[in-house]
Design a protein around this motif. Structure first.
Motif: not given
Length: 223
Positions: A2-8, A31-37, A61-63
């Motif tokens: 099962i895939d678990v999507v983790l918007p981040c 799902v890395d939403n342009a993180s800077t850390d 990110a979810c999509h």
């Protein structure tokens, strides 16, 4: 599997705890939403598959995670350690119960039950309650929370053609699922104080943005 999507978005501090508690048989897609850390590096170092979603937005990110998933069943949950991956088994079990042979697709949401001081500030809880009532009137559902923990079938979700790419994405998903005749339910899940700085529910500004996006989705669908 099962895939678990983790918007981040900047969850490097929380990811080790979240990924360490991922149950066997559940595959994390951060799902890395342009993180800077350095969130993407931390996720990869802890065994997660990392999906890039450079266009900012929770829905984006979810999509992106949904499109990258390959498993028949997909879960979505926040990556901030406010939700325990150990709850995922219960969501999938509830989904299987909903989808007995001959029944339409199912969608299971986690109803957040705060377990620590500051886990769900009053302003965020109030905004959520108002939106849930509006959703229920529009969709004929009986939900008490529009929480970020969900389980459904990947092919059915992609078939909904959800368009919002901001904070309205979760609400639009429920609206479209209800309109398509899906069976929708919620189960109680523990909701912990998040790790790190909050971008949404922990701040008044974040809550206002989320409510605004969801109200826009309701208005666009005639609610």
């Amino acid at each position: 599997m099962i895939d678990v999507v983790l918007p981040c978005l900047n969850e490097a501090e929380a990811l080790p705890w979240v990924l360490a508690r991922m149950p066997a048989g559940f595959r994390p897609l951060v799902v890395d939403n342009a993180s800077t850390d350095g969130s993407a590096r931390v996720a990869a170092d802890h065994g997660a598959r990392v999906v890039a979603a450079p266009a900012r937005g929770f829905g984006a990110a979810c999509h992106a995670g949904l499109l990258a998933a390959t498993a028949d069943t997909v879960c979505v949950m926040d990556a901030d350690a406010s939700l325990d991956p150990a709850e995922l088994h219960r969501l999938v079990a509830a989904l299987n119960d909903l989808e007995a042979p001959g029944r339409p697709p199912g969608l299971v949401l986690g109803r957040r039950r705060p377990t620590g001081r500051g886990a769900w500030p009053p302003h965020a809880r109030l905004g959520n309650a108002v939106l849930a009532r509006s959703l229920n009137r529009r969709a004929g559902t009986r939900l008490r929370d529009l929480g970020p923990l969900r389980a459904a079938r990947r092919a059915a979700l992609t078939g909904l053609d959800v368009r919002d790419r901001r904070f309205g994405y979760p609400l639009e998903t429920v609206l479209r699922a209800a309109a398509a005749g899906w069976r929708i339910t919620e189960i109680d899940v523990a909701y912990r104080p998040r790790t790190g700085e909050s971008k949404v529910t922990g701040t008044l500004g974040g809550t206002v943005r989320a409510v605004r996006d969801m109200r826009r989705v309701l208005a666009e669908t005639g609610a």
